[in-house]
Write a protein that holds these residues in place. Structure first.
Motif, PDB file in Angstrom:
ATOM      1  N   LEU A 298     115.124 168.258 -14.673  1.00 41.67           N
ATOM      2  CA  LEU A 298     114.561 167.819 -15.726  1.00 41.67           C
ATOM      3  C   LEU A 298     115.648 167.446 -16.762  1.00 41.67           C
ATOM      4  CD1 LEU A 298     111.181 169.432 -16.510  1.00 41.67           C
ATOM      5  CD2 LEU A 298     111.446 167.025 -15.926  1.00 41.67           C
ATOM      6  N   HIS A 299     116.527 168.592 -16.913  1.00 43.43           N
ATOM      7  CA  HIS A 299     117.872 168.445 -17.701  1.00 43.43           C
ATOM      8  C   HIS A 299     118.719 167.295 -17.083  1.00 43.43           C
ATOM      9  CE1 HIS A 299     117.018 172.002 -20.154  1.00 43.43           C
ATOM     10  NE2 HIS A 299     117.000 172.871 -19.101  1.00 43.43           N
ATOM     11  N   ARG A 300     118.780 167.280 -15.745  1.00 43.61           N
ATOM     12  CA  ARG A 300     119.618 165.920 -14.968  1.00 43.61           C
ATOM     13  C   ARG A 300     118.969 164.798 -15.346  1.00 43.61           C
ATOM     14  NH1 ARG A 300     120.168 169.321 -10.248  1.00 43.61           N
ATOM     15  NH2 ARG A 300     118.827 167.766  -9.253  1.00 43.61           N
ATOM     16  N   VAL A 301     117.584 164.794 -15.547  1.00 48.64           N
ATOM     17  CA  VAL A 301     116.871 163.207 -15.704  1.00 48.64           C
ATOM     18  C   VAL A 301     117.228 163.224 -17.139  1.00 48.64           C
ATOM     19  CG1 VAL A 301     114.592 162.458 -16.109  1.00 48.64           C
ATOM     20  CG2 VAL A 301     115.213 163.674 -14.085  1.00 48.64           C
ATOM     21  N   ASN A 302     117.107 164.248 -18.279  1.00 46.13           N
ATOM     22  CA  ASN A 302     117.437 163.830 -19.643  1.00 46.13           C
ATOM     23  C   ASN A 302     118.793 163.320 -19.627  1.00 46.13           C
ATOM     24  OD1 ASN A 302     114.895 164.411 -20.726  1.00 46.13           O
ATOM     25  ND2 ASN A 302     115.067 166.645 -20.923  1.00 46.13           N
ATOM     26  N   ASP A 303     119.790 164.014 -19.045  1.00 46.91           N
ATOM     27  CA  ASP A 303     121.063 163.565 -19.164  1.00 46.91           C
ATOM     28  C   ASP A 303     121.468 162.167 -18.580  1.00 46.91           C
ATOM     29  OD1 ASP A 303     121.746 166.040 -20.082  1.00 46.91           O
ATOM     30  OD2 ASP A 303     122.691 166.842 -17.964  1.00 46.91           O
ATOM     31  N   VAL A 304     120.672 161.880 -17.618  1.00 44.94           N
ATOM     32  CA  VAL A 304     120.646 160.333 -17.018  1.00 44.94           C
ATOM     33  C   VAL A 304     120.046 159.358 -18.020  1.00 44.94           C
ATOM     34  CG1 VAL A 304     119.950 158.680 -15.183  1.00 44.94           C
ATOM     35  CG2 VAL A 304     120.805 160.975 -14.621  1.00 44.94           C
ATOM     36  N   GLY A 305     119.187 159.726 -18.464  1.00 47.41           N
ATOM     37  CA  GLY A 305     118.493 159.050 -19.697  1.00 47.41           C
ATOM     38  C   GLY A 305     119.383 158.945 -20.870  1.00 47.41           C
ATOM     39  N   HIS A 306     120.168 159.929 -21.352  1.00 49.22           N
ATOM     40  CA  HIS A 306     121.078 159.904 -22.436  1.00 49.22           C
ATOM     41  C   HIS A 306     122.093 158.758 -21.918  1.00 49.22           C
ATOM     42  CE1 HIS A 306     118.709 162.401 -24.957  1.00 49.22           C
ATOM     43  NE2 HIS A 306     119.151 163.406 -24.304  1.00 49.22           N
ATOM     44  N   PHE A 307     122.580 159.075 -20.766  1.00 46.12           N
ATOM     45  CA  PHE A 307     123.674 158.132 -20.585  1.00 46.12           C
ATOM     46  C   PHE A 307     123.421 156.570 -20.426  1.00 46.12           C
ATOM     47  CE2 PHE A 307     125.950 156.069 -16.542  1.00 46.12           C
ATOM     48  CZ  PHE A 307     127.360 156.589 -16.921  1.00 46.12           C
ATOM     49  N   PHE A 308     122.275 156.184 -20.016  1.00 49.84           N
ATOM     50  CA  PHE A 308     121.790 154.948 -20.032  1.00 49.84           C
ATOM     51  C   PHE A 308     121.605 154.597 -21.388  1.00 49.84           C
ATOM     52  CE2 PHE A 308     120.176 155.419 -15.514  1.00 49.84           C
ATOM     53  CZ  PHE A 308     120.841 154.252 -14.969  1.00 49.84           C
ATOM     54  N   GLU A 309     121.210 155.440 -22.318  1.00 54.53           N
ATOM     55  CA  GLU A 309     120.828 155.088 -23.541  1.00 54.53           C
ATOM     56  C   GLU A 309     122.191 154.969 -24.310  1.00 54.53           C
ATOM     57  OE1 GLU A 309     118.499 156.848 -27.561  1.00 54.53           O
ATOM     58  OE2 GLU A 309     118.622 158.201 -25.582  1.00 54.53           O
ATOM     59  N   ASP A 310     123.361 155.554 -23.988  1.00 55.01           N
ATOM     60  CA  ASP A 310     124.569 155.504 -24.801  1.00 55.01           C
ATOM     61  C   ASP A 310     125.050 154.199 -24.228  1.00 55.01           C
ATOM     62  OD1 ASP A 310     124.402 157.813 -26.110  1.00 55.01           O
ATOM     63  OD2 ASP A 310     125.486 158.809 -24.411  1.00 55.01           O
TER      64      ASP A 310
ATOM     65  N   ASP B 271     125.320 155.420  -9.681  1.00 63.04           N
ATOM     66  CA  ASP B 271     124.788 155.670  -8.171  1.00 63.04           C
ATOM     67  C   ASP B 271     124.635 157.051  -7.822  1.00 63.04           C
ATOM     68  OD1 ASP B 271     124.133 154.488  -5.496  1.00 63.04           O
ATOM     69  OD2 ASP B 271     126.025 155.071  -4.907  1.00 63.04           O
ATOM     70  N   GLU B 272     125.904 157.810  -8.185  1.00 65.94           N
ATOM     71  CA  GLU B 272     125.974 159.408  -7.845  1.00 65.94           C
ATOM     72  C   GLU B 272     124.487 160.112  -8.460  1.00 65.94           C
ATOM     73  OE1 GLU B 272     129.664 160.408  -9.246  1.00 65.94           O
ATOM     74  OE2 GLU B 272     130.761 159.486  -7.605  1.00 65.94           O
ATOM     75  N   LEU B 273     124.498 159.643  -9.791  1.00 67.22           N
ATOM     76  CA  LEU B 273     123.664 160.385 -10.546  1.00 67.22           C
ATOM     77  C   LEU B 273     121.884 160.137  -9.877  1.00 67.22           C
ATOM     78  CD1 LEU B 273     124.424 159.717 -14.220  1.00 67.22           C
ATOM     79  CD2 LEU B 273     124.227 161.981 -13.143  1.00 67.22           C
ATOM     80  N   LEU B 274     121.852 158.928  -9.533  1.00 66.54           N
ATOM     81  CA  LEU B 274     120.486 158.454  -8.729  1.00 66.54           C
ATOM     82  C   LEU B 274     120.421 159.166  -7.329  1.00 66.54           C
ATOM     83  CD1 LEU B 274     119.969 155.060 -10.214  1.00 66.54           C
ATOM     84  CD2 LEU B 274     118.938 157.190 -11.030  1.00 66.54           C
ATOM     85  N   HIS B 275     121.429 159.070  -6.797  1.00 65.84           N
ATOM     86  CA  HIS B 275     121.376 159.876  -5.481  1.00 65.84           C
ATOM     87  C   HIS B 275     120.920 161.179  -5.356  1.00 65.84           C
ATOM     88  CE1 HIS B 275     122.465 159.805  -1.195  1.00 65.84           C
ATOM     89  NE2 HIS B 275     123.076 160.828  -1.354  1.00 65.84           N
ATOM     90  N   GLU B 276     121.438 161.803  -6.293  1.00 65.55           N
ATOM     91  CA  GLU B 276     121.119 163.260  -6.480  1.00 65.55           C
ATOM     92  C   GLU B 276     119.679 163.702  -6.420  1.00 65.55           C
ATOM     93  OE1 GLU B 276     123.213 165.262  -9.684  1.00 65.55           O
ATOM     94  OE2 GLU B 276     124.929 164.611  -9.224  1.00 65.55           O
ATOM     95  N   PHE B 277     118.934 162.647  -7.176  1.00 65.19           N
ATOM     96  CA  PHE B 277     117.478 162.939  -7.193  1.00 65.19           C
ATOM     97  C   PHE B 277     116.770 162.287  -5.973  1.00 65.19           C
ATOM     98  CE2 PHE B 277     118.689 162.032 -11.806  1.00 65.19           C
ATOM     99  CZ  PHE B 277     118.311 163.354 -12.350  1.00 65.19           C
ATOM    100  N   VAL B 278     117.343 161.565  -5.350  1.00 70.37           N
ATOM    101  CA  VAL B 278     116.681 160.985  -4.038  1.00 70.37           C
ATOM    102  C   VAL B 278     116.718 161.986  -2.869  1.00 70.37           C
ATOM    103  CG1 VAL B 278     117.037 159.040  -2.128  1.00 70.37           C
ATOM    104  CG2 VAL B 278     117.106 158.810  -4.618  1.00 70.37           C
ATOM    105  N   VAL B 279     118.055 162.654  -2.749  1.00 75.51           N
ATOM    106  CA  VAL B 279     118.355 163.601  -1.673  1.00 75.51           C
ATOM    107  C   VAL B 279     117.857 164.939  -1.903  1.00 75.51           C
ATOM    108  CG1 VAL B 279     120.070 162.415  -0.777  1.00 75.51           C
ATOM    109  CG2 VAL B 279     120.660 163.969  -2.313  1.00 75.51           C
ATOM    110  N   ALA B 280     117.146 165.352  -3.331  1.00 69.30           N
ATOM    111  CA  ALA B 280     116.846 166.425  -3.509  1.00 69.30           C
ATOM    112  C   ALA B 280     115.857 167.179  -2.785  1.00 69.30           C
ATOM    113  CB  ALA B 280     116.437 166.487  -5.016  1.00 69.30           C
ATOM    114  N   VAL B 281     115.937 168.373  -1.998  1.00 70.27           N
ATOM    115  CA  VAL B 281     115.149 169.108  -0.952  1.00 70.27           C
ATOM    116  C   VAL B 281     114.745 170.287  -1.646  1.00 70.27           C
ATOM    117  CG1 VAL B 281     114.954 169.944   1.213  1.00 70.27           C
ATOM    118  CG2 VAL B 281     116.300 167.772   0.739  1.00 70.27           C
ATOM    119  N   HIS B 282     113.289 170.560  -1.388  1.00 67.75           N
ATOM    120  CA  HIS B 282     112.655 171.927  -1.815  1.00 67.75           C
ATOM    121  C   HIS B 282     112.271 172.706  -0.715  1.00 67.75           C
ATOM    122  CE1 HIS B 282     113.364 170.505  -5.919  1.00 67.75           C
ATOM    123  NE2 HIS B 282     112.639 169.369  -5.594  1.00 67.75           N
ATOM    124  N   ASP B 283     112.513 173.718  -0.502  1.00 68.89           N
ATOM    125  CA  ASP B 283     112.208 174.743   0.435  1.00 68.89           C
ATOM    126  C   ASP B 283     110.814 175.306  -0.083  1.00 68.89           C
ATOM    127  OD1 ASP B 283     111.799 176.152   2.802  1.00 68.89           O
ATOM    128  OD2 ASP B 283     113.210 177.551   2.233  1.00 68.89           O
TER     129      ASP B 283
END
Length: 135
Positions: free
Chosen positions: A43-55, A74-86
């Protein structure tokens, strides 16, 4: 003596079952805490991405800024796509009835072995008594 052995086995089974359920509960609680922590970080990373786009979008040349920051986006969004939860849970309470039936089977085998051992001891005792009587 046999009844005491059965009582002891029942007590051990109950104790082991409770301990296994407690371990399972602890594992699940730890897993949930870990997942909560991971989701909070996401969630913090999503907020950071949102602030990045907003800026970027606040700037006059926002389209150029989007193109210039394409790799970072691309790097920021790729992190969300490949996130794996055990979500592996190792102990299931549904397994306990199966374990109980296996233990009951083992207890029946144990009682059969005890009966065979008693019969063997009786035969050996008679053979030794006959041997001693013959001497």
């Amino acid at each position: 003596m046999y009844k005491d052995s059965i009582r002891q086995q029942n007590l051990e089974f109950s104790t082991n079952t409770l301990a296994e359920l407690e371990r399972s509960t602890e594992d699940k609680v730890l897993l949930l805490k870990k997942l909560i922590q991971q989701f909070e970080e996401e969630l913090h990373r999503v907020n950071d991405v949102g602030h990045f786009f907003e800026d970027i979008l606040r700037k006059e040349d926002s389209q150029l800024q989007l193109l210039a920051n394409y790799r970072r986006i691309d790097e920021l969004l790729h992190e969300f796509v490949v996130a794996v939860h055990d979500l592996t849970i190792k102990v299931f309470p549904e397994d306990l009835p199966k374990k109980l039936s296996e233990l009951r089977f083992d207890v029946r085998k144990l009682s059969t072995y005890k009966e065979l051992n008693t019969a063997k001891e009786t035969i050996l005792l008679k053979v030794l008594q006959k041997r001693d009587a013959a001497l």
